[in-house]
Design a protein around this motif. Sequence first.
Motif: not given
Length: 376
Positions: A256-273
């Motif tokens: 997964r990718i744990i990142f802060r969205q540049q557009k919204t500044d929200g912290l995201e936890y994104l599982y990837i294949s």
Amino acid sequence: MKISLRKKKLASGRTSLYLEYYLGSCIDNNGKKKHNRRFEYLKIYLHGEPTTAIEKKENKEALQLAQNILTLKNSELIKGKFNIEDTNKGKTPFLEFYNKLKDDRYESKSNYDNWEAALKHLERYCLPHLKLKDVDENFVKGFKSYLQNEARTIGGSPLSQNTKYTYFNKFKAVLREAFNEGYLKNNVLKSVKGFNQGESKREYLTYSELQALSESKCKHPILKKAFIFSCLTGLRWSDINKMKWSEVRDEDDNFRIIFRQQKTDGLEYLYISDQARSLLGKRESQNDRVFKGLKYGAHFNAEILRWCMRAGITKHITFHSARHTNAVLLLENGADIYTVSKRLGHKELRTTEIYAKIIDTKMKEAANSIPILKFS
């Protein structure tokens, strides 16, 4: 209202100084207390860890300047509380006030490019030294008419409905702020209706088109890898471009990718294949960019179109089309709309519902429900 001087540490190591306007609190529909704050970035910076006498001196002077600005802002607040009219505010040039609010958006990443683009049309429409006190309803109606009938893109075409909607909204935001802060005596927006938002076309690739693109040659391998990664994950260009290896997590059987969205500044936890992770290749240093050499510009945008043509795709595909492709493929393959909305980082479900409209299965079935006609 309470005004405070705040500090924010930047990725560059410097510290940005800004003002926080605390406007009070309220109880939301869920019974939770919600605080209302507004921020003004001063574009004044401190050295993160000053080591020389010069850097320490610059920090001291920068802090003093910020404190002086805070004092002036508090003075303006007191004037407002006791109805002391500030006649100088109305003499502020409109474009100067617009530029100030536009620059505030630069640090907060709040649609800065749209503010910049709208400014170019305002500069064509209004006199350079027009004062805020001279702004009235006729001025507002005139700018709306200009956007509707006269404004043109760089290519000479009329503005799209959504572009007019966006630019006029920036214009209104400035006038609303001017009225709230006492630069305008009257609410000049009261009787002027804005543009309706148009439904934009979201170009995307089908699975077979994405397969064809994957098998075709792209002049820039890093562009091909980043674009397909976006198709598989839904990540925006801005988040892919800045992605570092510290954001990529290899956890047991999952990635997964744990990142802060540049557009919204929200912290995201994104599982990837697994396939998406394999595109990234071998892990490097934590602070290294994952997609080294990726650039934004006309050359790369043109290469995407040429790459599509080699694959036999005639649609007008941009890098953002990869995000649309991800949403459509997820919904077509059984993902529910709430999960897709969460993966894309949408704040409102209605934003995601546009993709559901694209793949409306019932509409497809209806199109083929009429019996086949026999022709003689």
